[in-house]
Design a protein around this motif. Structure first.
Motif, mmCIF file in Angstrom:
data_model
loop_
_atom_site.group_PDB
_atom_site.id
_atom_site.type_symbol
_atom_site.label_atom_id
_atom_site.label_comp_id
_atom_site.label_asym_id
_atom_site.label_seq_id
_atom_site.Cartn_x
_atom_site.Cartn_y
_atom_site.Cartn_z
ATOM 1 N N GLU A 125 0.836 -0.968 0.013
ATOM 2 C CA GLU A 125 0.160 0.030 -0.078
ATOM 3 C C GLU A 125 0.695 1.357 -0.041
ATOM 4 N N HIS A 126 0.588 2.140 -0.790
ATOM 5 C CA HIS A 126 1.487 3.275 -1.038
ATOM 6 C C HIS A 126 0.890 4.458 -0.350
ATOM 7 N N PHE A 127 1.726 5.145 0.278
ATOM 8 C CA PHE A 127 1.440 6.434 1.033
ATOM 9 C C PHE A 127 2.129 7.726 0.482
ATOM 10 N N ASP A 128 1.381 8.827 0.417
ATOM 11 C CA ASP A 128 2.311 9.875 -0.299
ATOM 12 C C ASP A 128 2.640 10.859 0.857
ATOM 13 N N PHE A 129 3.091 10.468 1.937
ATOM 14 C CA PHE A 129 3.783 11.273 2.789
ATOM 15 C C PHE A 129 5.140 11.832 2.541
ATOM 16 N N GLY A 130 5.354 13.126 2.839
ATOM 17 C CA GLY A 130 6.631 13.627 2.230
ATOM 18 C C GLY A 130 6.566 15.323 2.302
ATOM 19 N N GLY A 131 7.618 15.838 1.600
ATOM 20 C CA GLY A 131 7.570 17.300 1.251
ATOM 21 C C GLY A 131 6.381 17.830 0.573
ATOM 22 N N GLU A 132 6.076 17.027 -0.611
ATOM 23 C CA GLU A 132 4.892 17.657 -1.386
ATOM 24 C C GLU A 132 3.697 17.515 -0.700
ATOM 25 N N ARG A 133 3.415 16.668 -0.034
ATOM 26 C CA ARG A 133 2.118 16.544 0.646
ATOM 27 C C ARG A 133 2.000 17.654 1.794
ATOM 28 N N TYR A 134 3.276 17.759 2.354
ATOM 29 C CA TYR A 134 3.419 18.678 3.495
ATOM 30 C C TYR A 134 3.047 20.140 3.132
ATOM 31 N N LEU A 135 3.627 20.492 1.636
ATOM 32 C CA LEU A 135 3.556 21.763 1.199
ATOM 33 C C LEU A 135 2.048 21.956 1.064
ATOM 34 N N ARG A 136 1.111 21.109 0.610
ATOM 35 C CA ARG A 136 -0.306 21.021 0.185
ATOM 36 C C ARG A 136 -1.182 21.154 1.355
ATOM 37 N N THR A 137 -0.753 20.459 2.550
ATOM 38 C CA THR A 137 -1.634 20.339 3.553
ATOM 39 C C THR A 137 -1.302 20.764 4.871
ATOM 40 N N LYS A 138 0.120 21.259 5.083
ATOM 41 C CA LYS A 138 0.758 21.532 6.148
ATOM 42 C C LYS A 138 0.818 20.384 7.212
ATOM 43 N N GLU A 139 0.835 19.399 6.989
ATOM 44 C CA GLU A 139 0.569 18.046 7.932
ATOM 45 C C GLU A 139 1.875 17.035 7.439
ATOM 46 N N THR A 140 2.767 16.643 8.401
ATOM 47 C CA THR A 140 3.791 15.732 7.994
ATOM 48 C C THR A 140 3.162 14.291 7.788
ATOM 49 N N LEU A 141 2.351 14.070 8.961
ATOM 50 C CA LEU A 141 1.707 12.760 9.199
ATOM 51 C C LEU A 141 0.079 13.230 9.426
ATOM 52 N N PRO A 142 -0.799 12.700 8.720
ATOM 53 C CA PRO A 142 -2.207 12.999 9.129
ATOM 54 C C PRO A 142 -2.790 12.091 10.207
ATOM 55 N N ALA A 143 -3.791 12.788 10.783
ATOM 56 C CA ALA A 143 -4.136 11.828 11.939
ATOM 57 C C ALA A 143 -4.381 10.460 11.856
ATOM 58 N N GLY A 144 -4.080 9.509 12.631
ATOM 59 C CA GLY A 144 -4.588 8.094 12.325
ATOM 60 C C GLY A 144 -3.359 7.389 11.350
#
Ligand code: IPM
Ligand code: MN
Length: 372
Positions: free
Chosen positions: A45-64
């Motif tokens: 299962e792929h997870f998109d955590f990282g810099g790009e997602r952080y720049l979009r959402t301001k979250e490094t790891l989403p809740a849960g």
């Protein structure tokens, strides 16, 4: 539970930033090939955590997210680090957060010079450079305990506390003794690397704990080096070492020295391991996200494939792990011109293909191919 006894090994993939996804893709390609050859099943299962997602959402790891990742047998990580994200945010919010939350208290760094790989150490070869660093991975100055006083004034004070606990060092030291026994190198020696002559509280706790645990492992030689001496020794006489156990901060530093000794970040891999039952461990190439090489198909995927071999070993697929490890050495020893990005003589994807081709060329691979 041993993952091999389960139907499917569940792997979470975090490709991450920069060249992370490219090198991870090669590791996954090798996984697919070796799983077919060795006859085991897995689920990704792929997870998109990282810099790009952080720049979009301001979250490094989403809740849960951590609880979701906990359900996997292992995590396969490409790289974290993004040029548009301030230093420390992704390191702390993603990598260190996962290490701490998943209690991956062992950072395992095999330091092995593969055939054909160049080391900067004069007159040293694969027979001289073959040791393992076991780094404590949850305590020390990494805990994030500290603060500022009178910030931004001429009287500013900053503290960063190194925390060591009996439980934390004992579980790491004990694991290192077990590992040394299992590794069964003729030296059978575990070297504690610390700084007991200056850190007379924290490293005294490590020293006393090391002595206590050593008394249960009479078959292993319990050795000690100060960290500064270790740095000299690692360059001058790397053949001295079998297994090193050390604190988090010193371990961070000496494993980068060790990475250069073993031929650089293109080959070095590590595991963040929670060895407790049900624990989720995470495996990663040591190289960073190398933004300037992103998308160019020139980065070295050997470290990521090496990390995949470690993942296989730790999820109960020892023979597949061995096979990948041998195939890597066929490729470094007989194909690649260099381990440096852009100088390998092959593209990123071609190196992955070569490793897959070599899976049948290793002794175990040949026997299995003949039986097919
Ligand atoms: C490593 C890295 C990390 C560490 C950073 C990125 C937080 O250097 O895995 O060694 O310091 O542990
Ligand atoms: Mn480091």
């Amino acid at each position: 539970m041993n993952a091999a006894s389960k139907a499917k090994t569940k792997i979470a993939v975090i490709g991450g930033d920069g060249t992370g996804p490219e090198v991870a893709a090669e590791g996954l390609k090798v996984l697919k090939a070796v799983a077919a050859m060795e006859g085991f099943e897995y689920e990704l299962e792929h997870f998109d955590f990282g810099g790009e997602r952080y720049l979009r959402t301001k979250e490094t790891l989403p809740a849960g997210a951590v609880d979701q990742l906990r359900k996997f047998d292992a995590i396969y990580l490409g790289a974290v680090g993004h040029p548009d994200v301030a230093p420390g945010i992704l390191e702390k919010g993603l990598l260190l957060e996962l290490r701490f939350q998943l209690d991956q208290y062992i950072n395992l760094r095999p330091v092995k010079l593969f055939p054909g790989v160049e080391t900067p150490l004069k007159d040293k070869g694969p027979e001289d450079i073959d040791f393992v660093v076991v780094r404590e991975n949850t305590e020390d100055m990494y805990c994030g305990v500290g603060g500022f006083l009178k910030k931004h004034t001429p009287d500013e004070v900053a503290t960063q506390t190194a925390i060591y606990t009996r439980k934390g060092c004992e579980r790491c030291i004990r694991w290192a003794f077990e590992f040394t026994r299992k590794r069964n190198n003729p030296k059978k020696m575990l070297t504690l690397v610390a700084k007991t002559n200056v850190l007379t509280y924290g490293h005294d706790l490590w020293w006393r704990t090391f002595q206590d645990v050593a008394s249960e492992y009479k078959d292993i030689k319990a050795d000690y080096n100060h960290v500064d001496a270790c740095c000299m020794w690692m360059v001058k006489n790397p053949e001295y070492y079998d297994v090193i156990v050390t604190t988090n901060m010193f371990g961070d530093i000496i494993t980068d020295l060790a990475a250069v000794v073993q031929g650089g970040l293109g080959v070095a891999a590590g595991g963040n391991i929670n060895p407790d039952p049900g624990g989720t461990s995470m495996f990663e190439p040591m190289g960073g996200s190398a933004p300037k090489y992103t998308g160019k198909n020139v980065i070295n995927p050997i470290a990521a494939i090496n990390a995949m071999s470690m993942l296989l070993e730790h999820t109960g697929h020892e023979s597949a792990a061995q096979r990948v490890m041998s195939a890597i050495q066929v490729v470094t020893g007989t194909k690649m011109k260099s381990q440096a990005a852009g100088k390998m003589g092959y593209s990123t994807q071609e190196v992955g293909d070569l490793v897959i081709e070599a899976l049948d060329k290793t002794p175990a691979g040949r026997a299995k191919a003949a039986a097919r």
